[in-house]
Design an enzyme around this catalytic site. Structure first.
Site, mmCIF file in Angstrom:
data_model
loop_
_atom_site.group_PDB
_atom_site.id
_atom_site.type_symbol
_atom_site.label_atom_id
_atom_site.label_comp_id
_atom_site.label_asym_id
_atom_site.label_seq_id
_atom_site.Cartn_x
_atom_site.Cartn_y
_atom_site.Cartn_z
ATOM 1 N N VAL A 106 -97.537 -6.176 81.623
ATOM 2 C CA VAL A 106 -96.466 -6.451 82.605
ATOM 3 C C VAL A 106 -95.130 -5.895 82.118
ATOM 4 O O VAL A 106 -94.113 -6.085 82.759
ATOM 5 C CB VAL A 106 -96.352 -7.981 82.844
ATOM 6 C CG1 VAL A 106 -97.654 -8.542 83.399
ATOM 7 C CG2 VAL A 106 -95.955 -8.720 81.571
ATOM 8 N N ASP A 107 -95.158 -5.128 80.981
ATOM 9 C CA ASP A 107 -93.896 -4.714 80.341
ATOM 10 C C ASP A 107 -93.227 -3.502 80.980
ATOM 11 O O ASP A 107 -92.093 -3.178 80.646
ATOM 12 C CB ASP A 107 -94.150 -4.440 78.840
ATOM 13 C CG ASP A 107 -95.270 -3.419 78.583
ATOM 14 O OD1 ASP A 107 -95.998 -3.571 77.584
ATOM 15 O OD2 ASP A 107 -95.421 -2.464 79.391
ATOM 16 N N HIS A 122 -101.572 -7.292 86.665
ATOM 17 C CA HIS A 122 -101.005 -8.631 86.447
ATOM 18 C C HIS A 122 -99.524 -8.695 86.798
ATOM 19 O O HIS A 122 -98.837 -9.629 86.417
ATOM 20 C CB HIS A 122 -101.213 -9.052 84.980
ATOM 21 C CG HIS A 122 -102.658 -9.180 84.619
ATOM 22 N ND1 HIS A 122 -103.109 -9.079 83.320
ATOM 23 C CD2 HIS A 122 -103.758 -9.381 85.380
ATOM 24 C CE1 HIS A 122 -104.429 -9.233 83.301
ATOM 25 N NE2 HIS A 122 -104.851 -9.408 84.542
ATOM 26 N N CYS A 151 -82.843 -16.755 94.266
ATOM 27 C CA CYS A 151 -83.041 -15.635 95.194
ATOM 28 C C CYS A 151 -81.677 -15.162 95.699
ATOM 29 O O CYS A 151 -80.857 -15.989 96.148
ATOM 30 C CB CYS A 151 -83.910 -16.109 96.374
ATOM 31 S SG CYS A 151 -84.073 -14.863 97.661
#
Ligand code: BV8
Length: 248
Positions: A106-107, A122, A151
């Site tokens: 996820v990097d 992922h 948000c």
């Protein structure tokens, strides 16, 4: 230049002549960039394991703690760069007619290295998702403030745009990973302990469909017994060497 990796000549020839090639990567491919792996000794944070925090239950129970963990990882990741293994995989995209990179990571380092035909199974740590409206936005703030982040559209809470343990993968992303795996003539699996499902089943699925499976890892894994060639070594040196010898 002598060969540093021990791979049978007929396998080299098959890879060199392949058109449909898939690579599946795990945290080990980012290790040489300085990113802690999940199951290595550097994989803990405040004595929590990833499996303790990367779950919807942990987030429901204590969103601030989970966000502190992601903020710590993002802060650690921000100055890091792709390594030679990431760049070799990006180069494979132009070397093979039909190359897809499937990553559990996820990097964001594969994107940074130039990989475009990329399936991030992922998710990606640099994206947030609004709990109220599902809005997915890139957020590169390091450190995050406030914690938990809100948000920018509705002011509600956001979560990391990441697949947690116990959550299903995005069906379109999973379909793309499964489709390309089934079509593969060559399947390279690099830097993964092959423990997390459904990613861990992809190499076996490729093999069942006739692909040649090559593993790159510093140590044996549960799938090492079924691959066609297990290249022991760090992905930052093995992947560039593999790319070199197929074109010799
Ligand atoms: C799901 C985001 C349906 C989080 C991650 C059977 C079928 C289906 C599901 C399950 C199943 N059994 C169990 C499950 C549930 C679970 C699971 O697999 N649990 C594991 C712990 C057993 N799976 C799920 O929940 C998945 N969802 O299947 O949906 C469903 C729904 C509900 C109930 C059942 C089924 C979702 C999984 C996604 C989890 N999210 N990441 C975050 O990052 O914050 S997974 C996480 O682990 C990372 O993405 C990471 O990439 C991944 C796998 O770890 P690795 O990448 O392999 O990293 P690791 O540290 O383990 O290993 C590193 C390797 O590199 C080592 O082998 C090392 O030797 C090597 N290495 C080190 N240095 C180098 C190197 N190699 C080369 N060079 C080097 N220099």
């Amino acid at each position: 230049m002598e060969r540093n990796i021990n791979i049978p000549k007929e396998i080299v020839r098959s890879i060199a002549g392949a058109t449909r090639v898939i690579a599946l990567t795990g945290a080990g491919v980012s290790a040489e960039s300085g990113v802690p792996t999940f199951r290595g000794e550097d994989g803990l944070w405040r004595n929590y394991r990833a499996e303790d925090l990367a779950t919807p239950e942990a987030f429901r129970r204590d969103p601030k703690l989970v966000w502190e963990w992601y903020d710590w990882r993002r802060t650690l990741l921000a100055p890091l760069a792709p390594n030679a293994g990431h760049f070799a995989l990006a180069e494979m995209e132009s070397r093979f007619d039909d190359f897809t990179l499937i990553t559990q990571n996820v990097d964001g380092l594969h994107r940074m290295a130039g990989s475009a035909n990329l399936v991030e199974m992922h998710g990606n740590i640099w994206y947030t998702r609004c709990l109220r409206e599902g809005d997915v936005r890139e957020n590169r703030d390091v450190p995050l403030a406030p914690l938990p982040p809100l948000c920018t559209r509705c002011g509600g809470m956001v979560r990391p745009h990441i697949v947690w343990f116990g959550e299903s993968l995005d069906p379109d992303i999973l379909d793309r990973a499964l489709f390309s795996t089934r079509q593969a003539q060559v399947f390279i699996v690099a830097g993964t302990s092959a423990m997390v499902q459904p990613a861990a089943s992809l190499a076996g699925m490729a093999k069942q469909n006739g692909a040649i499976v090559i593993e790159v890892n510093v140590e044996p894994t549960p799938i090492s017994g079924m691959v066609d060639a297990s290249l022991q070594g760090s992905s930052g040196s093995v992947l560039p060497e593999l790319l070199r010898i197929i074109d010799v």
